[in-house]
Design a protein around this motif. Structure first.
Motif, PDB file in Angstrom:
ATOM      1  N   ARG A  23       0.788  -1.453  -0.494  1.00  0.00           N
ATOM      2  CA  ARG A  23      -0.062   0.120  -0.542  1.00  0.00           C
ATOM      3  C   ARG A  23       1.030   1.513  -0.351  1.00  0.00           C
ATOM      4  O   ARG A  23       0.614   2.223  -0.933  1.00  0.00           O
ATOM      5  CB  ARG A  23      -0.712  -0.402   1.236  1.00  0.00           C
ATOM      6  CG  ARG A  23      -1.458   1.084   1.437  1.00  0.00           C
ATOM      7  CD  ARG A  23      -2.549   1.195   2.510  1.00  0.00           C
ATOM      8  NE  ARG A  23      -3.458   0.325   2.463  1.00  0.00           N
ATOM      9  CZ  ARG A  23      -4.780   1.034   1.412  1.00  0.00           C
ATOM     10  NH1 ARG A  23      -4.802   2.216   1.706  1.00  0.00           N
ATOM     11  NH2 ARG A  23      -5.892  -0.067   1.379  1.00  0.00           N
ATOM     12  N   ILE A  26       1.292   4.176  -3.101  1.00  0.00           N
ATOM     13  CA  ILE A  26       1.149   6.006  -2.861  1.00  0.00           C
ATOM     14  C   ILE A  26       2.339   6.634  -2.824  1.00  0.00           C
ATOM     15  O   ILE A  26       2.161   7.259  -3.916  1.00  0.00           O
ATOM     16  CB  ILE A  26       1.162   5.615  -0.901  1.00  0.00           C
ATOM     17  CG1 ILE A  26      -0.659   5.203  -0.383  1.00  0.00           C
ATOM     18  CG2 ILE A  26       1.197   6.856  -0.616  1.00  0.00           C
ATOM     19  CD1 ILE A  26      -0.498   5.212   1.107  1.00  0.00           C
ATOM     20  N   LEU A  67      -8.329   2.381  -6.214  1.00  0.00           N
ATOM     21  CA  LEU A  67      -8.945   2.276  -4.997  1.00  0.00           C
ATOM     22  C   LEU A  67     -10.283   2.507  -4.630  1.00  0.00           C
ATOM     23  O   LEU A  67     -10.622   2.950  -3.994  1.00  0.00           O
ATOM     24  CB  LEU A  67      -7.565   3.958  -4.434  1.00  0.00           C
ATOM     25  CG  LEU A  67      -7.889   4.575  -3.463  1.00  0.00           C
ATOM     26  CD1 LEU A  67      -7.747   3.882  -2.070  1.00  0.00           C
ATOM     27  CD2 LEU A  67      -7.152   5.858  -3.535  1.00  0.00           C
ATOM     28  N   THR A  68     -10.438   3.610  -5.654  1.00  0.00           N
ATOM     29  CA  THR A  68     -11.777   4.307  -5.465  1.00  0.00           C
ATOM     30  C   THR A  68     -13.014   3.759  -5.869  1.00  0.00           C
ATOM     31  O   THR A  68     -13.888   4.367  -6.067  1.00  0.00           O
ATOM     32  CB  THR A  68     -12.038   6.140  -6.037  1.00  0.00           C
ATOM     33  OG1 THR A  68     -11.567   5.604  -7.290  1.00  0.00           O
ATOM     34  CG2 THR A  68     -10.622   6.520  -5.476  1.00  0.00           C
ATOM     35  N   ASN A 105      -2.866  15.543   3.980  1.00  0.00           N
ATOM     36  CA  ASN A 105      -1.251  14.337   3.465  1.00  0.00           C
ATOM     37  C   ASN A 105      -0.299  14.586   3.999  1.00  0.00           C
ATOM     38  O   ASN A 105      -0.275  13.817   5.395  1.00  0.00           O
ATOM     39  CB  ASN A 105      -1.158  13.961   2.160  1.00  0.00           C
ATOM     40  CG  ASN A 105      -1.896  13.018   1.152  1.00  0.00           C
ATOM     41  OD1 ASN A 105      -2.790  12.149   1.945  1.00  0.00           O
ATOM     42  ND2 ASN A 105      -1.741  13.291   0.536  1.00  0.00           N
ATOM     43  N   HIS A 160      -1.491   9.582   4.652  1.00  0.00           N
ATOM     44  CA  HIS A 160      -1.517   9.181   3.776  1.00  0.00           C
ATOM     45  C   HIS A 160      -3.020   8.130   3.748  1.00  0.00           C
ATOM     46  O   HIS A 160      -3.396   8.001   2.283  1.00  0.00           O
ATOM     47  CB  HIS A 160      -0.334   8.680   2.700  1.00  0.00           C
ATOM     48  CG  HIS A 160       0.344   9.947   1.671  1.00  0.00           C
ATOM     49  ND1 HIS A 160      -0.202  10.457   1.065  1.00  0.00           N
ATOM     50  CD2 HIS A 160       1.519   9.969   2.769  1.00  0.00           C
ATOM     51  CE1 HIS A 160       1.009  11.320   1.036  1.00  0.00           C
ATOM     52  NE2 HIS A 160       2.451  11.027   2.261  1.00  0.00           N
ATOM     53  N   ASP A 185      -6.163   8.335   1.152  1.00  0.00           N
ATOM     54  CA  ASP A 185      -6.912   7.710   0.203  1.00  0.00           C
ATOM     55  C   ASP A 185      -8.312   7.334   1.624  1.00  0.00           C
ATOM     56  O   ASP A 185      -9.505   7.393  -0.420  1.00  0.00           O
ATOM     57  CB  ASP A 185      -6.200   5.654   0.946  1.00  0.00           C
ATOM     58  CG  ASP A 185      -4.883   6.028  -0.271  1.00  0.00           C
ATOM     59  OD1 ASP A 185      -4.657   6.634  -0.786  1.00  0.00           O
ATOM     60  OD2 ASP A 185      -4.118   4.904  -0.062  1.00  0.00           O
ATOM     61  N   LYS A 186      -9.070   7.275   1.906  1.00  0.00           N
ATOM     62  CA  LYS A 186      -9.878   7.757   2.083  1.00  0.00           C
ATOM     63  C   LYS A 186     -10.795   8.726   2.029  1.00  0.00           C
ATOM     64  O   LYS A 186     -11.955   8.496   1.810  1.00  0.00           O
ATOM     65  CB  LYS A 186     -10.327   7.693   4.022  1.00  0.00           C
ATOM     66  CG  LYS A 186      -9.736   6.183   4.970  1.00  0.00           C
ATOM     67  CD  LYS A 186      -9.674   5.707   6.376  1.00  0.00           C
ATOM     68  CE  LYS A 186      -9.009   4.503   6.592  1.00  0.00           C
ATOM     69  NZ  LYS A 186      -9.370   4.540   8.074  1.00  0.00           N
ATOM     70  N   ASP A 208      -5.401  13.360  -7.386  1.00  0.00           N
ATOM     71  CA  ASP A 208      -6.708  14.144  -6.716  1.00  0.00           C
ATOM     72  C   ASP A 208      -7.527  14.104  -7.489  1.00  0.00           C
ATOM     73  O   ASP A 208      -8.628  15.449  -6.618  1.00  0.00           O
ATOM     74  CB  ASP A 208      -6.207  14.552  -5.578  1.00  0.00           C
ATOM     75  CG  ASP A 208      -5.628  15.381  -5.853  1.00  0.00           C
ATOM     76  OD1 ASP A 208      -5.159  15.887  -6.610  1.00  0.00           O
ATOM     77  OD2 ASP A 208      -5.298  17.009  -5.463  1.00  0.00           O
TER      78      ASP A 208
END
Length: 275
Positions: free
Chosen positions: A6, A10, A122-123, A161, A166, A170-171, A193
């Motif tokens: 992870r 990032i 991720l999203t 961040n 981070h 991510d959340k 982003d």
């Protein structure tokens, strides 16, 4: 995904975002930038060879698995086609029913495969490949049809961040993506982003701005939690219409230009991430 993987994801994304505007990137420049981000995350790269081997093995395994599934689905589709032709020729309703059931199951498998190829990990928004395959011509970056596009850029995301880490960052990306999906239009994570929302051509820029402004006000009003503190997030909006045969880059540049004034205005109201 392990914690180590992870963090590496990032670091990789941060490196890619930092070099995106650079016209020339040599291997040594990339390595230097990557190393600096690794230091910020207190990540040791001394065992890079072993780590690279493990990651490569995982990626290769995923690609092989996807290739096998694609091959299997192609073979099943071929078999179903032959069965269907035979059933139609012989007017065999029982065989046609069997083909229908198999085709329904095959379609489910193909949809799962498409999801793994077209979704941001991720999203779970759509990714750039989906945007290119669905909206752009096959041999260029030109739009197939006319429409309206919105660029979404998070404000103070680096501050999130730097302040909360981070993982919280991510959340926040997941949270924003889920909020954007409430519009019921197509949401693409373009990078870092930045998100893109694709509206039909009958949605005017005024209507698109109205939809996104209402959504933004709702986002700004929400308090997000990080450890024992709360904070808030916001985003800037750049909307533009495009026509068939316009290139993606030109449309994005126009949307970015329209976003500039919006960013200035929203940052007068929202001056940070304090809740």
């Amino acid at each position: 995904m392990s914690d180590k993987e992870r963090i590496l994801h990032i670091i990789s994304n941060e490196t890619k975002n930092s070099i995106e505007q650079m016209s020339v990137v040599t291997p040594s420049i990339f390595a230097s930038i990557y190393s600096n981000f690794a230091k910020e995350h207190n990540t040791d790269l001394d065992n890079e060879d072993e780590l690279s081997h493990d990651l490569l093995r995982t990626e290769c395994s995923t690609l092989v698995d996807m290739q096998n599934k694609t091959s299997k689905n192609a073979q099943n589709l071929s078999n179903n086609t032959h069965k269907a032709i035979s059933a139609i020729k012989n007017k065999n309703e029982a065989e046609l029913d069997e083909v229908l059931k198999e085709t329904i199951e095959l379609r489910k498998e193909i949809e799962k495969l498409k999801e793994s190829v077209y979704k941001d990990e991720l999203t779970h928004s759509y990714n750039r490949k989906w945007l290119h395959d669905q909206y752009l011509t096959e041999d260029s970056d030109k739009f197939k049809d006319a429409g309206t596009m919105a660029m979404i850029d998070l404000n103070y995301f680096k501050l999130v961040n730097d302040t909360h880490g981070h993982i919280i960052g991510d959340k926040v990306l997941i949270f924003i993506a889920n909020q954007l999906k409430k519009t019921k239009y197509k949401v693409v994570r373009y990078g870092g982003d930045e998100f893109i929302i694709l509206f039909q051509k009958n949605i005017t820029t005024k209507k698109a701005k109205s939809i996104l402004n209402e959504l933004r006000e709702d986002v700004i009003s929400k308090k997000l939690k990080a450890h024992n503190t709360t904070f808030r997030t916001s985003f800037s909006i750049g909307v533009t219409q495009y026509v068939a045969d316009e290139t993606l880059l030109i449309v994005i540049e126009r949307a970015d230009k329209n976003m500039y004034e919006d960013k200035l205005e929203i940052k007068k109201r929202v001056t940070g991430i304090e809740a």
